[in-house]
Design a protein around this motif. Structure first.
Motif, PDB file in Angstrom:
ATOM      1  N   ASN A   2     112.627  64.065   4.565  1.00 11.50           N
ATOM      2  CA  ASN A   2     113.086  62.721   4.233  1.00 11.50           C
ATOM      3  C   ASN A   2     113.979  62.233   5.365  1.00 11.50           C
ATOM      4  OD1 ASN A   2     111.825  62.730   1.665  1.00 11.50           O
ATOM      5  ND2 ASN A   2     113.528  63.884   0.817  1.00 11.50           N
ATOM      6  N   ILE A   3     113.595  61.144   5.990  1.00  8.50           N
ATOM      7  CA  ILE A   3     114.267  60.652   7.197  1.00  8.50           C
ATOM      8  C   ILE A   3     115.077  59.401   6.891  1.00  8.50           C
ATOM      9  CG2 ILE A   3     113.959  59.891   9.580  1.00  8.50           C
ATOM     10  CD1 ILE A   3     113.060  62.744   9.131  1.00  8.50           C
ATOM     11  N   LEU A   4     116.271  59.324   7.443  1.00  6.34           N
ATOM     12  CA  LEU A   4     117.079  58.120   7.409  1.00  6.34           C
ATOM     13  C   LEU A   4     117.131  57.551   8.822  1.00  6.34           C
ATOM     14  CD1 LEU A   4     118.981  56.169   5.877  1.00  6.34           C
ATOM     15  CD2 LEU A   4     120.874  57.666   6.539  1.00  6.34           C
ATOM     16  N   VAL A   5     116.675  56.312   8.979  1.00  5.37           N
ATOM     17  CA  VAL A   5     116.710  55.623  10.264  1.00  5.37           C
ATOM     18  C   VAL A   5     117.884  54.653  10.253  1.00  5.37           C
ATOM     19  CG1 VAL A   5     115.513  54.009  11.797  1.00  5.37           C
ATOM     20  CG2 VAL A   5     114.227  55.824  10.638  1.00  5.37           C
ATOM     21  N   GLN A  14     111.292  49.012  12.410  1.00  3.42           N
ATOM     22  CA  GLN A  14     110.001  48.987  11.740  1.00  3.42           C
ATOM     23  C   GLN A  14     108.947  49.768  12.515  1.00  3.42           C
ATOM     24  OE1 GLN A  14     109.634  47.597   8.603  1.00  3.42           O
ATOM     25  NE2 GLN A  14     107.777  48.856   8.728  1.00  3.42           N
ATOM     26  N   THR A  15     108.995  49.672  13.852  1.00  2.54           N
ATOM     27  CA  THR A  15     108.054  50.427  14.679  1.00  2.54           C
ATOM     28  C   THR A  15     108.222  51.925  14.464  1.00  2.54           C
ATOM     29  OG1 THR A  15     108.045  48.688  16.377  1.00  2.54           O
ATOM     30  CG2 THR A  15     107.295  50.879  17.040  1.00  2.54           C
ATOM     31  N   LEU A  16     109.473  52.372  14.425  1.00  2.00           N
ATOM     32  CA  LEU A  16     109.750  53.789  14.207  1.00  2.00           C
ATOM     33  C   LEU A  16     109.322  54.215  12.813  1.00  2.00           C
ATOM     34  CD1 LEU A  16     110.957  56.484  15.067  1.00  2.00           C
ATOM     35  CD2 LEU A  16     113.217  55.610  14.421  1.00  2.00           C
ATOM     36  N   VAL A  17     109.635  53.406  11.813  1.00  2.50           N
ATOM     37  CA  VAL A  17     109.271  53.734  10.428  1.00  2.50           C
ATOM     38  C   VAL A  17     107.759  53.822  10.274  1.00  2.50           C
ATOM     39  CG1 VAL A  17     109.253  52.869   8.057  1.00  2.50           C
ATOM     40  CG2 VAL A  17     111.360  52.787   9.395  1.00  2.50           C
ATOM     41  N   HIS A  28     109.430  60.641   2.970  1.00  2.00           N
ATOM     42  CA  HIS A  28     110.076  59.355   2.680  1.00  2.00           C
ATOM     43  C   HIS A  28     110.933  58.927   3.866  1.00  2.00           C
ATOM     44  CE1 HIS A  28     111.440  56.195  -0.028  1.00  2.00           C
ATOM     45  NE2 HIS A  28     112.670  56.420   0.368  1.00  2.00           N
ATOM     46  N   VAL A  29     110.982  57.617   4.111  1.00  2.00           N
ATOM     47  CA  VAL A  29     111.807  57.067   5.190  1.00  2.00           C
ATOM     48  C   VAL A  29     112.634  55.907   4.646  1.00  2.00           C
ATOM     49  CG1 VAL A  29     111.852  56.067   7.508  1.00  2.00           C
ATOM     50  CG2 VAL A  29     110.019  57.660   6.878  1.00  2.00           C
ATOM     51  N   ASP A  30     113.946  55.962   4.828  1.00  2.20           N
ATOM     52  CA  ASP A  30     114.847  54.858   4.486  1.00  2.20           C
ATOM     53  C   ASP A  30     115.434  54.278   5.767  1.00  2.20           C
ATOM     54  OD1 ASP A  30     114.728  54.696   1.688  1.00  2.20           O
ATOM     55  OD2 ASP A  30     116.032  56.432   1.483  1.00  2.20           O
ATOM     56  N   VAL A  31     115.846  53.006   5.700  1.00  2.39           N
ATOM     57  CA  VAL A  31     116.409  52.330   6.876  1.00  2.39           C
ATOM     58  C   VAL A  31     117.741  51.690   6.508  1.00  2.39           C
ATOM     59  CG1 VAL A  31     116.062  50.561   8.641  1.00  2.39           C
ATOM     60  CG2 VAL A  31     114.103  51.828   7.774  1.00  2.39           C
ATOM     61  N   VAL A  32     118.733  51.890   7.361  1.00  3.07           N
ATOM     62  CA  VAL A  32     120.008  51.176   7.283  1.00  3.07           C
ATOM     63  C   VAL A  32     120.294  50.608   8.667  1.00  3.07           C
ATOM     64  CG1 VAL A  32     120.972  52.552   5.396  1.00  3.07           C
ATOM     65  CG2 VAL A  32     121.283  53.308   7.752  1.00  3.07           C
ATOM     66  N   ASN A  33     121.216  49.623   8.740  1.00  8.83           N
ATOM     67  CA  ASN A  33     121.423  48.965  10.035  1.00  8.83           C
ATOM     68  C   ASN A  33     122.869  48.988  10.518  1.00  8.83           C
ATOM     69  OD1 ASN A  33     122.574  47.063   8.338  1.00  8.83           O
ATOM     70  ND2 ASN A  33     120.870  45.605   8.522  1.00  8.83           N
ATOM     71  N   THR A  34     123.742  49.719   9.816  1.00 12.56           N
ATOM     72  CA  THR A  34     125.126  49.844  10.275  1.00 12.56           C
ATOM     73  C   THR A  34     125.599  51.281  10.091  1.00 12.56           C
ATOM     74  OG1 THR A  34     126.145  49.372   8.114  1.00 12.56           O
ATOM     75  CG2 THR A  34     125.624  47.468   9.543  1.00 12.56           C
TER      76      THR A  34
END
Length: 240
Positions: A2-5, A14-17, A28-34
């Motif tokens: 399970n990866i957190l980007v 989005q490209t990485l995900v 599973h992959v989740d994304v946060v930006n801060t």
């Protein structure tokens, strides 16, 4: 895995995900930006395997955010993604597994994932005692003790019951396995059965049952039953 980007550039995130989701070993992959969002996500969840972390975030430096997680006791392997490669001294003490420089191609991401998987396997290897158990038939297979439920002597050798599988082994007798694994929680429950006490869920007149296993069980000799129950209570595996 399970990866957190953690990436504030939406296109790059989005490209990485999209690429990570094509890999069969990524669940599973989740994304946060801060940085703050990354810290909160890791502290709230217990299933994050690894982090892909941008160094340049809106609220703080990515290394600073990762350092805060380490101070909070969260030792999750991370890959740093950056347009400007940091000094090795800035990443070494934080145990950053790899540093990917932008722009990058998908094979570079997969190389970083390979390093993470090797790191996780090594940490698990150390955690379960730092040894491999050899299983020999037509080839040599090596497993860590934590993957083994029990050994069973049979006419053709030894059956090694591991999580989700059973392997028939030749050449190594049950007594040799017992001597090799004596200090890792393995004991004879019967002259034909060597069990991993760390995997035992219950002991009764029908035999020894194992965590996460509904069908396979080990026999327990009457003269060994009381000793095994006493050992398990001492280890807090069974209630007193």
């Amino acid at each position: 895995m399970n990866i957190l980007v953690c990436e504030d550039n939406k296109f790059q995130a989005q490209t990485l995900v999209d690429h990570l989701k094509t890999l069969e070993y990524i669940d599973h992959v989740d994304v946060v930006n801060t940085g703050e969002a990354m810290i909160s996500a890791v502290l709230e969840k217990n299933d994050i395997t690894a982090i892909f972390l941008d160094i340049d975030l809106p609220d703080m430096n990515g290394l600073e955010a990762y350092g805060i997680l380490k101070m909070r006791g969260k030792h999750i392997p991370a890959v740093l993604i950056t347009g400007m490669k940091p000094l090795a001294s800035d990443t070494y003490h934080l145990d950053i597994i790899d540093v990917i420089e932008k722009p990058y191609l998908p094979p570079r991401v997969e190389e970083a994932l390979r390093k993470i998987r090797l790191h996780i396997e090594y940490q698990r290897f150390i955690r379960v005692g730092g040894i491999y158990v050899p299983i020999i038939n037509d080839k040599i297979i090596q497993v860590v003790p934590d993957d083994i439920l029990f050994f069973e002597s049979c006419s053709r050798g030894v059956k090694v019951h591991i999580v989700h599988d059973t392997i028939e082994a030749k050449y190594i007798p049950l007594k040799v396995y017992e001597e090799y694994l004596r200090n890792h929680g393995f004991v004879f429950s019967h002259r034909a059965f060597l069990v991993n006490t760390n995997k035992i869920a219950a002991v009764n007149d029908e035999g020894i049952f194992f965590k996460g296993e509904k069908e396979r069980k080990a026999l327990v000799a009457e003269e060994r039953s009381g000793l095994i129950r006493k050992l398990l209570r001492r280890l807090d595996i069974l209630p007193t």
